[in-house]
Design a protein around this motif. Structure first.
Motif, PDB file in Angstrom:
ATOM      1  N   PRO A 142       0.850  -1.114  -0.078  1.00 61.23           N
ATOM      2  CA  PRO A 142       0.022  -0.024   0.101  1.00 61.23           C
ATOM      3  C   PRO A 142       0.897   1.265   0.022  1.00 61.23           C
ATOM      4  O   PRO A 142       0.968   2.081   0.953  1.00 61.23           O
ATOM      5  N   GLY A 143       1.379   1.665  -1.193  1.00 64.03           N
ATOM      6  CA  GLY A 143       2.204   2.831  -1.111  1.00 64.03           C
ATOM      7  C   GLY A 143       2.968   2.854  -2.652  1.00 64.03           C
ATOM      8  O   GLY A 143       3.097   1.729  -3.283  1.00 64.03           O
ATOM      9  N   VAL A 197      -9.536  -3.444   7.426  1.00 63.09           N
ATOM     10  CA  VAL A 197      -8.235  -2.925   7.469  1.00 63.09           C
ATOM     11  C   VAL A 197      -7.155  -4.188   7.483  1.00 63.09           C
ATOM     12  O   VAL A 197      -7.195  -4.710   8.682  1.00 63.09           O
ATOM     13  N   THR A 198      -6.554  -4.304   6.594  1.00 67.69           N
ATOM     14  CA  THR A 198      -5.536  -5.478   6.498  1.00 67.69           C
ATOM     15  C   THR A 198      -4.307  -5.044   6.742  1.00 67.69           C
ATOM     16  O   THR A 198      -3.182  -5.846   7.038  1.00 67.69           O
ATOM     17  N   VAL A 199      -3.761  -3.807   6.786  1.00 62.23           N
ATOM     18  CA  VAL A 199      -2.564  -3.188   7.113  1.00 62.23           C
ATOM     19  C   VAL A 199      -2.579  -1.671   7.550  1.00 62.23           C
ATOM     20  O   VAL A 199      -3.399  -1.098   7.221  1.00 62.23           O
ATOM     21  N   TYR A 267       7.508  -2.735   9.186  1.00 65.10           N
ATOM     22  CA  TYR A 267       7.426  -3.358   8.013  1.00 65.10           C
ATOM     23  C   TYR A 267       6.492  -4.701   8.178  1.00 65.10           C
ATOM     24  O   TYR A 267       6.888  -5.678   7.684  1.00 65.10           O
ATOM     25  N   THR A 268       5.618  -4.753   9.069  1.00 65.15           N
ATOM     26  CA  THR A 268       4.598  -5.756   9.169  1.00 65.15           C
ATOM     27  C   THR A 268       3.974  -6.526   7.903  1.00 65.15           C
ATOM     28  O   THR A 268       3.643  -7.558   7.816  1.00 65.15           O
ATOM     29  N   SER A 269       3.827  -5.587   6.782  1.00 68.61           N
ATOM     30  CA  SER A 269       3.198  -6.103   5.664  1.00 68.61           C
ATOM     31  C   SER A 269       4.193  -7.529   5.040  1.00 68.61           C
ATOM     32  O   SER A 269       3.900  -8.012   3.991  1.00 68.61           O
ATOM     33  N   LEU A 270       5.504  -7.472   5.445  1.00 66.26           N
ATOM     34  CA  LEU A 270       6.420  -8.525   4.982  1.00 66.26           C
ATOM     35  C   LEU A 270       6.204  -9.717   5.758  1.00 66.26           C
ATOM     36  O   LEU A 270       6.751 -10.798   5.184  1.00 66.26           O
ATOM     37  N   GLN A 271       5.558  -9.768   6.723  1.00 62.60           N
ATOM     38  CA  GLN A 271       5.328 -11.129   7.438  1.00 62.60           C
ATOM     39  C   GLN A 271       4.710 -12.247   6.557  1.00 62.60           C
ATOM     40  O   GLN A 271       5.389 -13.428   6.552  1.00 62.60           O
ATOM     41  N   PRO A 272       3.672 -12.093   5.652  1.00 63.58           N
ATOM     42  CA  PRO A 272       3.332 -13.131   5.005  1.00 63.58           C
ATOM     43  C   PRO A 272       4.369 -13.649   4.132  1.00 63.58           C
ATOM     44  O   PRO A 272       4.366 -15.001   3.901  1.00 63.58           O
TER      45      PRO A 272
END
Length: 468
Positions: A142-143, A197-199, A267-272
């Protein structure tokens, strides 16, 4: 007998007439054509100055559904799409091979370079339907600093599954591929606030990771094609290999992530993507902590191709370290960084290029997506420092020529203290704690921590852009 003779005469006359009369050309709505060029740009409009929306490789099959109204700009342009629907746009017809006897002018006429209407999206349970209002980048996060998976034409149906906390970015599914779209360019059929809200992102909604644009690659259709080849060869979707020299064969590179030492901070969006590549044993460990057969201190690009450098049991006679690593590990992706020792050992640039091209071609042949990384600065000696731009230029050129992802690690290092180098002015720097998997603001002042963060960003881009 006379009737029989007259019948034969009539058949002969009809055959002769058919041979000399012009054949009627019937309009044809679409045709399958094959790419003849080593790589072919797909453009938003039918001219060579138009925006490139992607690239397709040699022998790729395209579904051609229309043509331009006027011949010009060097040839006739046709509107095409890959068979899996991952990319669509205009290409030059003279770079395509059509079925024997096919008349290109039987294709529907698209006046003014119009884009065919996007097909209706199949109903998807639980997703909020939407449509792109104009061409928009489909991103990994998201950016605007996140890599673009591809560009979606205006009118593309999408299934919306989530949003960020600012509401400026929407998580979407497009034909099974997931990514993010800028909300201002999506027409939503329903209440966008009903999406979960997922991120969580920064308050400006667009900053994303503090890594400069251009570090993480845009993953094109070529990577997808290599991945599909690898799947046919038995490669594993959730495994990657590490390929290179001592900067790669280091306990500070990705190993902490594979051993539980990861702290993502913002950078929690990188956990997956971490979860995805942690599932399987690569060889002796998960992909992050695995000891690679194709990474060793002091190696040049040529060393990776030399069977004399195999020091591991399990490799076959005559196998190079690179081939053995790929055969044993069966990865979908390889993170490749070489060049630092080519400078140290004064390897001619032409030899480095030839060896790097062999590494890339070997990877492609074995169905492994090669991600080429630029090398960091080398500040040991002036003559070595002077060759870094030359070597990095070759890496960029080879990545572009083969249409494979480029990871610009050198660029990510430029704003760090001492350009992210340790006191030896050669290897990336390490935080005093030695914890290179901690992505705190302080931790990200060091070269190895930034390498680990950008490696995850690169893997995330490739995972979302090609491994679906």
């Amino acid at each position: 007998m006379h009737i029989h003779r007259r019948l034969i005469t009539a058949i002969i006359l009809a055959t002769l007439l058919a041979a000399f009369l012009p054949h009627q050309v019937y309009a044809q709505s679409e045709v399958i054509a094959t790419v003849l060029a080593s790589s072919l740009n797909v453009r938003q409009m039918p001219n060579s100055d138009a925006l490139i929306v992607g690239m397709v490789a040699y022998q790729t099959q395209l579904r051609v559904t229309g043509r331009e109204d006027t011949l010009g700009d060097g040839g006739l342009w046709v509107y095409s799409a890959s068979l899996d629907g991952s990319i669509s746009g205009w290409v030059r017809s003279d770079y395509l091979e059509f079925p024997a006897g096919f008349d290109i002018f039987s294709l529907p006429l698209l006046s003014g370079g119009e884009t065919p209407a996007a097909p209706a999206a199949p109903p998807t349970t639980g997703l909020l339907p939407g449509t792109t209002a104009e061409p928009v980048n489909f991103r990994t996060g998201p950016g605007r600093t996140y890599a673009a998976l591809r560009m979606l034409p205006g009118g593309t149906p999408v299934g919306l599954m989530g949003r960020d906390n600012t509401g400026l970015w929407l998580q979407a599914d497009v034909n099974g591929q997931q990514g993010w779209l800028y909300a201002g360019l999506v027409q939503v059929a329903g209440d966008v606030n009903s999406l979960p809200v997922t991120v969580e992102t920064a308050s400006d909604g667009g900053a994303g990771p503090s890594i400069s644009a251009g570090v993480v690659p845009v993953v094109g259709s070529r990577a997808r094609q290599i991945f599909l080849r690898g799947q046919r060869l038995g490669n594993r979707r959730n495994v990657f290999s590490k390929v290179g020299d001592s900067i790669t064969d280091s306990p500070y590179f990705l190993v902490p992530i594979g051993q539980g030492g990861l702290q993502l901070y913002e950078y929690t969006s990188l956990q997956p993507v971490v979860n995805f590549f942690s599932q399987a044993m690569a060889n002796n460990n998960n992909s992050f902590a695995n000891a690679s057969i194709a990474a060793r201190g002091g190696w040049t690009a040529g060393a990776l191709l030399d069977p004399a450098n195999v020091f591991t049991t399990g490799c076959q006679p005559g196998e190079s370290p690179l081939v053995c690593e790929y055969r044993v590990t069966k990865p979908a992706v390889a993170l490749i960084m070489v060049g630092t020792n080519d400078i140290a050992f004064s390897v001619p640039s032409a030899d480095f290029r030839a060896n790097l091209e062999r590494i890339v071609q070997t990877s492609i042949d074995m169905g492994v997506i090669p991600v080429l990384s630029t090398i960091p600065d080398n500040q040991r000696y002036p003559n070595e420092s002077a060759r870094v731009p030359e070597i990095n230029g070759i890496i960029v050129e080879v990545a572009n020529a083969y249409g494979v992802p480029l990871w610009n690690y050198w660029q990510a290092m430029q704003n760090l203290p001492n350009h992210g180098l340790s006191t030896d002015n050669l290897h990336p720097s390490i935080p005093p704690s030695g914890e290179t998997g901690v992505f705190s603001p302080d931790g990200l002042q060091y070269g190895y921590t930034v390498r680990n963060l950008t490696a995850l960003m690169v893997l995330d881009a490739v995972w979302r852009g090609a491994l679906y």
